[in-house]
Design an enzyme around this catalytic site. Sequence first.
Site, PDB file in Angstrom:
ATOM      1  N   SER A   1       0.828  -1.221   0.000  1.00  0.00           N
ATOM      2  CA  SER A   1       0.000   0.000   0.000  1.00  0.00           C
ATOM      3  C   SER A   1       0.854   1.259   0.000  1.00  0.00           C
ATOM      4  CB  SER A   1      -0.956   0.001   1.195  1.00  0.00           C
ATOM      5  OG  SER A   1      -0.268   0.184   2.411  1.00  0.00           O
TER       6      SER A   1
ATOM      7  N   HIS B   1       9.198   2.849   8.589  1.00  0.00           N
ATOM      8  CA  HIS B   1       8.976   1.947   9.716  1.00  0.00           C
ATOM      9  C   HIS B   1       7.777   2.475  10.495  1.00  0.00           C
ATOM     10  CE1 HIS B   1      10.012  -0.873  12.938  1.00  0.00           C
ATOM     11  NE2 HIS B   1       9.773   0.106  13.784  1.00  0.00           N
TER      12      HIS B   1
HETATM   13  N1  LIG Z   1      20.132  -3.146   6.057  1.00  0.00           N
HETATM   14  C1  LIG Z   1      18.829  -2.882   6.334  1.00  0.00           C
HETATM   15  N2  LIG Z   1      17.861  -3.674   5.821  1.00  0.00           N
HETATM   16  C2  LIG Z   1      16.545  -3.420   6.097  1.00  0.00           C
HETATM   17  C3  LIG Z   1      16.187  -2.360   6.954  1.00  0.00           C
HETATM   18  C4  LIG Z   1      17.244  -1.544   7.498  1.00  0.00           C
HETATM   19  O1  LIG Z   1      16.993  -0.556   8.244  1.00  0.00           O
HETATM   20  N3  LIG Z   1      18.530  -1.846   7.169  1.00  0.00           N
HETATM   21  N4  LIG Z   1      14.852  -2.144   7.274  1.00  0.00           N
HETATM   22  C5  LIG Z   1      13.974  -3.288   7.062  1.00  0.00           C
HETATM   23  C6  LIG Z   1      12.531  -2.998   7.327  1.00  0.00           C
HETATM   24  N5  LIG Z   1      12.264  -3.286   8.732  1.00  0.00           N
HETATM   25  C7  LIG Z   1      11.871  -2.256   9.553  1.00  0.00           C
HETATM   26  O2  LIG Z   1      11.588  -1.126   9.122  1.00  0.00           O
HETATM   27  C8  LIG Z   1      12.406  -4.608   9.260  1.00  0.00           C
HETATM   28  C9  LIG Z   1      12.036  -5.685   8.477  1.00  0.00           C
HETATM   29  C10 LIG Z   1      12.167  -6.991   8.975  1.00  0.00           C
HETATM   30  C11 LIG Z   1      12.675  -7.201  10.242  1.00  0.00           C
HETATM   31  C12 LIG Z   1      12.844  -8.606  10.750  1.00  0.00           C
HETATM   32  O3  LIG Z   1      13.024  -8.833  11.925  1.00  0.00           O
HETATM   33  N6  LIG Z   1      12.769  -9.577   9.821  1.00  0.00           N
HETATM   34  C13 LIG Z   1      12.836 -11.003  10.199  1.00  0.00           C
HETATM   35  C14 LIG Z   1      12.342 -11.885   9.030  1.00  0.00           C
HETATM   36  C15 LIG Z   1      10.862 -11.616   8.752  1.00  0.00           C
HETATM   37  C16 LIG Z   1      10.329 -12.535   7.643  1.00  0.00           C
HETATM   38  O4  LIG Z   1      11.132 -13.048   6.844  1.00  0.00           O
HETATM   39  O5  LIG Z   1       9.078 -12.687   7.582  1.00  0.00           O
HETATM   40  C17 LIG Z   1      14.271 -11.392  10.505  1.00  0.00           C
HETATM   41  O6  LIG Z   1      15.217 -10.789   9.939  1.00  0.00           O
HETATM   42  O7  LIG Z   1      14.408 -12.355  11.271  1.00  0.00           O
HETATM   43  C18 LIG Z   1      13.024  -6.134  11.040  1.00  0.00           C
HETATM   44  C19 LIG Z   1      12.879  -4.833  10.564  1.00  0.00           C
HETATM   45  C20 LIG Z   1      14.169  -3.874   5.690  1.00  0.00           C
HETATM   46  N7  LIG Z   1      15.587  -4.184   5.521  1.00  0.00           N
HETATM   47  N1  LIG Z   2       9.762  -2.940   9.950  1.00  0.00           N
HETATM   48  C1  LIG Z   2       9.194  -2.871   8.642  1.00  0.00           C
HETATM   49  C2  LIG Z   2       7.690  -2.708   8.734  1.00  0.00           C
HETATM   50  O1  LIG Z   2       7.071  -3.154   9.686  1.00  0.00           O
HETATM   51  N2  LIG Z   2       7.121  -2.054   7.724  1.00  0.00           N
HETATM   52  C3  LIG Z   2       5.709  -1.818   7.734  1.00  0.00           C
HETATM   53  O2  LIG Z   2       5.052  -2.834   6.980  1.00  0.00           O
HETATM   54  C4  LIG Z   2       3.836  -2.278   6.484  1.00  0.00           C
HETATM   55  C5  LIG Z   2       3.811  -2.571   4.999  1.00  0.00           C
HETATM   56  O3  LIG Z   2       2.581  -2.220   4.509  1.00  0.00           O
HETATM   57  P1  LIG Z   2       2.384  -2.113   2.892  1.00  0.00           P
HETATM   58  O4  LIG Z   2       2.982  -3.374   2.292  1.00  0.00           O
HETATM   59  O5  LIG Z   2       0.889  -2.047   2.750  1.00  0.00           O
HETATM   60  O6  LIG Z   2       3.106  -0.862   2.461  1.00  0.00           O
HETATM   61  C6  LIG Z   2       3.886  -0.757   6.752  1.00  0.00           C
HETATM   62  O7  LIG Z   2       3.124  -0.417   7.884  1.00  0.00           O
HETATM   63  C7  LIG Z   2       5.351  -0.520   7.029  1.00  0.00           C
HETATM   64  O8  LIG Z   2       5.596   0.589   7.878  1.00  0.00           O
END
Ligand SMILES: Nc1nc2c(c(=O)[nH]1)N[C@@H](CN(C=O)c1ccc(C(=O)N[C@@H](CCC(=O)O)C(=O)O)cc1)CN2
Ligand SMILES: NCC(=O)N[C@@H]1O[C@H](COP(=O)([O-])[O-])[C@@H](O)[C@H]1O
Length: 298
Positions: free
Chosen positions: A96, A192
């Site tokens: 979205s 985020h």
């Molecule tokens: N190098 C970076 N990569 C990513 C970032 C970042 O800041 N630096 N942001 C993430 C997005 N994110 C939060 O905003 C986030 C996404 C996923 C996770 C997480 O814990 N993922 C799990 C796996 C989840 C799955 O596969 O369903 C994990 O790693 O164990 C935390 C934060 C995007 N990439």
């Molecule tokens: N830490 C990463 C995280 O939680 N991201 C969150 O996933 C959703 C994705 O929605 P979308 O696929 O509808 O844009 C959003 O709320 C975004 O902030």
Amino acid sequence: MDTLFNPSSTSSFTFIQTHKNPQSFSLRTCGYLPFSSQFKTQSWVCLKAQEFHNLTPLNVLKKRGLKCVSSGEGLADEGEGIRRKNLAVFVSGGGSNFRAVHQATVSGDVHGSFVVLVTNKHDCGGANYARENGIPVIIYPNTKGEPEGLSSTDLVAALSKYKIDFILLAGYLKLIPSELIRAYPKSILNIHPSLLPAFGGKGYYGTKVHKAVIASGARYSGPTIHFVDEHYDTGRILAQRIVPVLANDTVEELAARVLRQEHKMYAEVAAAVCDERVIWREDGVPIIQSKANPNHYS
Ligand SMILES: Nc1nc2c(c(=O)[nH]1)N[C@@H](CN(C=O)c1ccc(C(=O)N[C@@H](CCC(=O)O)C(=O)O)cc1)CN2
Ligand SMILES: NCC(=O)N[C@@H]1O[C@H](COP(=O)([O-])[O-])[C@@H](O)[C@H]1O
């Protein structure tokens, strides 16, 4: 009720290009400085004189040690437009946020075009929306579930042909590899759904974030857009918005309230990066120059 959080809306910054170092802007100490217009010569920007109003006294700003570095391309000449930017987006789910920014590129509010989408889920909503709009889809990373997925090295190589200016992460749930971060310095953004640095890091994604916020008793939450570094959610914060957390909020109600602000904020931030209105302060904090009033930064 959604409240915009704009800590420095009354601040005004004036930047003088120093001949010695064409990539850095420093604040003059001779009191208020007027400027009239801005134009770009070769690789640096020149600011001519004009009266500004409600400037924060420069000596106050200078005391905070504020010097600013341009985002690299500098401001456009008065006579020529800013080049339309090529955007890549990374998604894992419904997309979205991607759809909201994509619609802003179509309406002209964002001076950019999505040229490629990357996902770790080939049949997710975001990937299907990209295919419906003629945007190529790349799968990353390579996993048992996604055998078509690329390696980190192949991802960097595949993206290079699209001449990408900025990469937007929008609900992408895998770690961005350091090879990609090195290839696109200060050019990868993530959104985020909490007020970082709170409620961020490994394990904090999707509804898990909102569940933790409610359980903490926090009275405010809201989305953060930040630049991406090697770790989850630790990059430089560029923009935030706040929303109230109500006493009887469910996870779904809070998630929806935050998501509404995400869509608005990501479109505004995408417009700012495409307009080259992101400026890096010498202390490393990125700030956005207002489109409506170039004297205002947030
Ligand atoms: N190098 C970076 N990569 C990513 C970032 C970042 O800041 N630096 N942001 C993430 C997005 N994110 C939060 O905003 C986030 C996404 C996923 C996770 C997480 O814990 N993922 C799990 C796996 C989840 C799955 O596969 O369903 C994990 O790693 O164990 C935390 C934060 C995007 N990439
Ligand atoms: N830490 C990463 C995280 O939680 N991201 C969150 O996933 C959703 C994705 O929605 P979308 O696929 O509808 O844009 C959003 O709320 C975004 O902030």
